[in-house]
Design a protein around this motif. Sequence first.
Motif, mmCIF file in Angstrom:
data_model
loop_
_atom_site.group_PDB
_atom_site.id
_atom_site.type_symbol
_atom_site.label_atom_id
_atom_site.label_comp_id
_atom_site.label_asym_id
_atom_site.label_seq_id
_atom_site.Cartn_x
_atom_site.Cartn_y
_atom_site.Cartn_z
ATOM 1 N N ASN A 7 -13.598 28.811 10.667
ATOM 2 C CA ASN A 7 -12.772 29.885 11.228
ATOM 3 C C ASN A 7 -13.046 30.076 12.721
ATOM 4 O O ASN A 7 -12.121 30.276 13.501
ATOM 5 N N GLU A 8 -14.327 30.019 13.083
ATOM 6 C CA GLU A 8 -14.683 30.230 14.495
ATOM 7 C C GLU A 8 -14.085 29.133 15.375
ATOM 8 O O GLU A 8 -13.524 29.401 16.436
ATOM 9 N N VAL A 9 -14.207 27.880 14.882
ATOM 10 C CA VAL A 9 -13.656 26.750 15.653
ATOM 11 C C VAL A 9 -12.143 26.924 15.804
ATOM 12 O O VAL A 9 -11.578 26.750 16.886
ATOM 13 N N ALA A 10 -11.495 27.315 14.699
ATOM 14 C CA ALA A 10 -10.029 27.481 14.711
ATOM 15 C C ALA A 10 -9.621 28.569 15.702
ATOM 16 O O ALA A 10 -8.648 28.418 16.445
ATOM 17 N N LEU A 11 -10.382 29.669 15.741
ATOM 18 C CA LEU A 11 -10.029 30.781 16.628
ATOM 19 C C LEU A 11 -10.177 30.410 18.097
ATOM 20 O O LEU A 11 -9.454 30.902 18.952
ATOM 21 N N ARG A 12 -11.137 29.520 18.368
ATOM 22 C CA ARG A 12 -11.380 29.135 19.760
ATOM 23 C C ARG A 12 -10.328 28.148 20.282
ATOM 24 O O ARG A 12 -10.158 27.960 21.462
ATOM 25 N N ARG A 13 -9.649 27.472 19.346
ATOM 26 C CA ARG A 13 -8.621 26.493 19.755
ATOM 27 C C ARG A 13 -7.435 27.203 20.384
ATOM 28 O O ARG A 13 -6.901 28.135 19.768
ATOM 29 N N PRO A 14 -6.989 26.747 21.542
ATOM 30 C CA PRO A 14 -5.872 27.460 22.174
ATOM 31 C C PRO A 14 -4.558 27.333 21.390
ATOM 32 O O PRO A 14 -3.974 28.304 20.991
ATOM 33 N N GLY A 15 -4.132 26.109 21.110
ATOM 34 C CA GLY A 15 -2.841 25.982 20.421
ATOM 35 C C GLY A 15 -3.010 25.499 19.004
ATOM 36 O O GLY A 15 -3.042 24.287 18.760
ATOM 37 N N LEU A 16 -3.142 26.425 18.086
ATOM 38 C CA LEU A 16 -3.375 26.030 16.692
ATOM 39 C C LEU A 16 -2.024 25.859 16.009
ATOM 40 O O LEU A 16 -1.281 26.829 15.851
ATOM 41 N N ASN A 17 -1.694 24.610 15.641
ATOM 42 C CA ASN A 17 -0.386 24.441 14.999
ATOM 43 C C ASN A 17 -0.445 24.761 13.508
ATOM 44 O O ASN A 17 -1.522 24.893 12.921
ATOM 45 N N LEU A 18 0.741 24.848 12.922
ATOM 46 C CA LEU A 18 0.854 25.314 11.540
ATOM 47 C C LEU A 18 0.146 24.379 10.553
ATOM 48 O O LEU A 18 -0.569 24.834 9.651
ATOM 49 N N SER A 19 0.307 23.067 10.754
ATOM 50 C CA SER A 19 -0.291 22.134 9.783
ATOM 51 C C SER A 19 -1.819 22.201 9.843
ATOM 52 O O SER A 19 -2.505 22.123 8.822
ATOM 53 N N ARG A 20 -2.359 22.370 11.065
ATOM 54 C CA ARG A 20 -3.821 22.489 11.207
ATOM 55 C C ARG A 20 -4.301 23.793 10.545
ATOM 56 O O ARG A 20 -5.315 23.812 9.837
ATOM 57 N N ALA A 21 -3.526 24.860 10.760
ATOM 58 C CA ALA A 21 -3.889 26.155 10.159
ATOM 59 C C ALA A 21 -3.896 26.056 8.629
ATOM 60 O O ALA A 21 -4.785 26.574 7.953
ATOM 61 N N LYS A 22 -2.883 25.336 8.103
ATOM 62 C CA LYS A 22 -2.802 25.150 6.638
ATOM 63 C C LYS A 22 -4.019 24.398 6.119
ATOM 64 O O LYS A 22 -4.581 24.715 5.077
ATOM 65 N N LYS A 23 -4.414 23.384 6.892
ATOM 66 C CA LYS A 23 -5.573 22.555 6.496
ATOM 67 C C LYS A 23 -6.833 23.438 6.444
ATOM 68 O O LYS A 23 -7.644 23.342 5.507
ATOM 69 N N ILE A 24 -6.954 24.323 7.445
ATOM 70 C CA ILE A 24 -8.134 25.209 7.482
ATOM 71 C C ILE A 24 -8.124 26.149 6.274
ATOM 72 O O ILE A 24 -9.150 26.348 5.622
ATOM 73 N N ILE A 25 -6.937 26.693 5.996
ATOM 74 C CA ILE A 25 -6.837 27.607 4.844
ATOM 75 C C ILE A 25 -7.177 26.854 3.556
ATOM 76 O O ILE A 25 -7.886 27.362 2.691
ATOM 77 N N GLU A 26 -6.727 25.619 3.453
ATOM 78 C CA GLU A 26 -7.025 24.801 2.257
ATOM 79 C C GLU A 26 -8.532 24.605 2.096
ATOM 80 O O GLU A 26 -9.084 24.800 1.016
#
Length: 329
Positions: free
Chosen positions: A132-151
């Motif tokens: 979650n921390e890595v994802a929040l620090r990313r400037p442009g988080l696209n939908l597919s990457r966000a889905k992967k993180i949620i998975e």
Amino acid sequence: MIRFWQSHTLRLAASYLAIIMVLSIGFSIILYQVSSDEIGRQVPPSYNRFYEPPNLELREFFEHRVNEGRLHLRNNLVLLNLFVLITGSGISYLLARRSLRPIEEAMEAQGQFITNASHELRTPLTAILAENEVALRRPGLNLSRAKKIIEDNTEEITKLKELTDGLLNLAKNDNHIAPKSVAIQEVVSSATTNVLKLAQAKQVSIDDQSSNITVLAETDKLTQVMTILFENAIKYGKANSTVYVSAQPKGKAGVIQVRDEGPGIAKKDIPHIFDRFYRGELSRSSRKVSGYGLGLSIAQQIIISYGGEISVTSTMGKGSTFTIKLPLG
Ligand code: ADP
């Protein structure tokens, strides 16, 4: 911790010693009273109108002997109580240590359990947090990457749920037990349904050879035990294999066996597999086989609560057989 137990041992030993000394001194006082009266009878009674006065010297001699006798008795009783005090201290300390040892061991086991549980809880939590921390620090988080993180997070949360369910099960089982007649075939059928998806995924079939016996237990808990054994047999077993279940009466017990054609359990693992959080080397090294090492300890706790036993025999490369013995009901 050692100081805590030492002070409790000393306190308990002091209580034991106090009881011993109260009894010893009490008995000594009674013994002294009784014996001193007996000794006193050696002195001839003093003059009265029915009795001729004895020789005065003789009387003094008797009185002297009586006093000496009483003094002797007193000294011996004091010595005896000193002896009781010294030996009683040692015995009290040993008794106190013996009484407190099971409590000490239970507390140590509980401490170890909490440490293990916290450790196991921490691993998935740290993974979720880091991702979650890595994802929040990313400037442009696209939908597919966000889905992967949620998975990924959902996977970790599922593991956490599995772990907390296991912990809850271990805690719950200490409470009320109401054994009734339970039909094994019914239990086997429910447990088979519980592992259907897992079995299908690995093409494992469950061959039910159990006879129509009933044992003293509780349906849901026995189903839980059978589910754990089936899950393990499938999880650790080969694809396209068979898990065999049998149930037969033997004397006053119902014997249920679950046999798989898996890799078997290493000899060094066998004495530990029923311990909480213990995982065999194979399962620890292979990340594919999920688990926290709680299944068999839950199964054992349930079976023991009905006065039964669970054991395992295994041959490396050939498979394992888990045997449950429960009173016939
Ligand atoms: P988990 O499966 O979560 O590791 P368990 O308490 O159910 O925990 O099992 C403890 C260990 O016993 C496993 O890690 C595994 O090494 C071993 N084990 C249990 N059942 C089997 C089986 N049917 N075949 C081989 N190994 C097994």
